[in-house]
Enzyme design. Structure first.
Site, mmCIF file in Angstrom:
data_model
loop_
_atom_site.group_PDB
_atom_site.id
_atom_site.type_symbol
_atom_site.label_atom_id
_atom_site.label_comp_id
_atom_site.label_asym_id
_atom_site.label_seq_id
_atom_site.Cartn_x
_atom_site.Cartn_y
_atom_site.Cartn_z
ATOM 1 N N LYS A 112 73.461 -45.181 7.989
ATOM 2 C CA LYS A 112 74.041 -46.447 8.435
ATOM 3 C C LYS A 112 74.233 -46.478 9.953
ATOM 4 O O LYS A 112 74.320 -47.548 10.547
ATOM 5 C CB LYS A 112 75.327 -46.727 7.685
HETATM 6 C C1 LIG Z 1 74.704 -47.110 2.005
HETATM 7 C C2 LIG Z 1 74.034 -45.905 1.447
HETATM 8 C C3 LIG Z 1 72.980 -46.013 0.520
HETATM 9 C C4 LIG Z 1 72.507 -47.345 -0.045
HETATM 10 O O1 LIG Z 1 71.867 -48.157 0.910
HETATM 11 P P1 LIG Z 1 71.622 -49.724 0.603
HETATM 12 O O2 LIG Z 1 71.095 -50.276 1.868
HETATM 13 O O3 LIG Z 1 72.976 -50.286 0.234
HETATM 14 O O4 LIG Z 1 70.658 -49.820 -0.519
HETATM 15 C C5 LIG Z 1 72.357 -44.841 0.102
HETATM 16 N N1 LIG Z 1 72.770 -43.629 0.541
HETATM 17 C C6 LIG Z 1 73.784 -43.493 1.421
HETATM 18 C C7 LIG Z 1 74.187 -42.127 1.845
HETATM 19 C C8 LIG Z 1 74.452 -44.614 1.910
HETATM 20 O O5 LIG Z 1 75.470 -44.464 2.772
#
Ligand SMILES: *Cc1c(COP(=O)(O)O)cnc(C)c1O
Length: 466
Positions: A112
């Site tokens: 993120k």
């Molecule tokens: C947010 C997240 C996801 C999922 O991503 P999306 O964009 O919501 O599909 C998967 N793995 C981790 C570690 C995350 O923080």
């Protein structure tokens, strides 16, 4: 570039407004009216660029009219400079033609950071030009909150309030948020669940009267288009390093809200030769059930060892549905209304089959996660996967069409963020990196609030008045 709403009733907007608006006024999500196209030759010209330079090339058409070339370069370089690996998104090989792309070298050790390191400065830039101040209000069950805080801590025009459910996030995740000491960072531990946090965010957007001095309220959840945009870049990065445009490849993406994998779908739409997009889910598998059976049906939430993918519905899935329903806002609105009232939809079978030409899916139980972590550790010289990435690796192996096409699993978090499955696989918990070694000794700042809208709004008002 112009952006349109998936529900067809909101005004067309430019990038800056889309970024500041979040959800469209008709309840839909903004998507580009027309995707920029990269020809084979255009893609060839991207070979050899380092990550920030590549990001500038990919992002430029999306922010057209908002940022000068010079400013874009500055913002992108700054966004990716705190990453602790020179390659920013290094590729690691697991087997012949099988790779993971490590997206966890940013400040909060999860993918993120790729979007939120960029979103904070972009929002700040827009606010500065408008001489405005804004409040970012978000709810987190873990990774989003810390990434948003890191992305905004240096943004002068933003105050950020992040709510997490009190005593229900891991200690590392909480400390990554609460040990950031900055005047504009405000952590709230809410006496309630993650859903309660989200409901309060939603209620606050519906009634913004608590922000007296005309401050803007901004959402940084994954429905914000700017986050998707930032994530397109690493699909190009992986493809170029494995031989694009001359060679196609597939991706396996640990998926919750469908934001990350949707960025891959956009990259494909821009001309990147992507063969398969593999939707990897945990037991909260609404997306797997859709791609396997054409049934998008809400179920109870099940807590798992991969908490960042624990969702009941996937907010960004609407963007895909819009595309596979002829980009017809009316049709899509009817479909979403049906889902809201019945909790279940199916789409035209021909359309569903078309989607299945690109998307395939798989789901993993907690036991699958533990055994995949163990297997990769044993087979790959002690390489450790986090539980989300393990779900991706299992799906890549189950779903890839052939072994001659390279498959890349997105490694979405560092294994040290989620020690429980590592320990249950009989392995040693990885230590904190040296720059985080004192995390458990750093002072924490947060306030515990009752699950009550008035209490929250009074708290925000008083904090801003200080
Ligand atoms: C947010 C997240 C996801 C999922 O991503 P999306 O964009 O919501 O599909 C998967 N793995 C981790 C570690 C995350 O923080």
């Amino acid at each position: 570039m112009k952006y349109i709403s998936t529900r067809g009733q909101a005004p067309e907007l430019g990038f800056e407004e889309v970024m500041l608006t979040g959800l469209a006024s008709d309840g839909g999500l903004y998507v580009p009216k027309k995707l920029p196209q990269f020809s084979v030759n255009d893609i060839r010209c991207l070979k050899g660029l380092d990550y920030p330079a590549l990001a500038v090339e990919i992002i430029r058409p999306f922010v057209d009219g908002f940022l000068s070339e010079e400013r874009l370069v500055q913002i992108v370089e700054q966004a990716y400079s705190p990453f602790r690996h020179k390659a920013v998104a290094p590729m690691v090989q697991l087997d012949s033609n099988e790779w993971v792309m490590e997206l966890f070298h940013g400040p909060t050790l999860a993918f993120k950071d790729f979007a939120l390191q960029l979103l904070g400065p972009l929002v700040n830039e827009a606010l500065e030009r408008r001489s405005e101040k804004a409040v970012i209000l978000g709810a987190t069950s873990g990774d989003t909150g810390s990434a948003a805080i890191e992305g905004c801590r240096a943004c002068e025009h933003v105050d950020i309030f992040i709510m997490h459910p009190h005593n229900r996030v891991s200690e590392v995740q909480r400390r990554q948020m609460t040990t950031v000491i900055a005047d504009n960072v405000h952590n709230i531990a809410l006496e309630g669940s993650f859903d309660d946090c989200q409901a309060l965010v939603k209620a606050s957007f519906a009634d913004q009267s608590f922000l007296e001095d005309g401050r803007r309220l901004i959402a940084v959840n994954s429905i914000n288009w700017a986050r998707i945009m930032a994530q397109i870049v690493y699909y190009f990065h992986a493809a170029l390093s494995l031989g694009a445009p001359e060679r196609e490849l597939s991706f396996s993406v640990p998926t919750g809200n469908f934001g990350d994998i949707f960025a891959g779908y956009i990259a494909r739409g821009m001309g990147l030769p992507i063969k398969q997009l593999i939707v990897a889910t945990n037991s909260n598998n609404i997306l797997h059930r859709f791609f396997a059976n054409n049934s998008y049906t809400q179920q109870q939430l099940l807590p798992t060892l991969s908490p960042s993918m624990d969702i009941m519905i996937s907010s960004n899935f609407e963007r895909l549905l819009f595309n596979i329903q002829d980009r017809d806002g009316k049709k899509l609105k009817a479909l979403m209304d049906k889902f809201d009232s019945t909790g279940s939809i199916a789409i035209n079978p021909d359309r569903w089959k078309l989607a299945r030409n690109v998307f395939v899916s798989d789901d993993s139980s907690d036991e699958d996660v533990i055994s995949t972590i163990r297997q990769v550790f044993d087979d790959c010289g002690g390489y450790l996967l986090d539980p989300h990435t393990a779900i991706g690796v299992k799906a890549a192996r189950a779903c890839r069409a052939d072994k001659s096409t390279p498959v890349v699993t997105l490694a979405t978090a560092h294994p040290l963020k989620f020690p429980e499955p590592v320990i249950r696989a009989g392995l040693q918990e990885p230590p904190l990196p040296s720059w985080l070694a004192d995390l458990h000794k750093r002072p924490e700042h947060y306030d515990v609030l009752a699950n009550d809208k008035t209490v929250l709004h009074d708290y925000i008002r008083q904090t801003l008045a200080l």
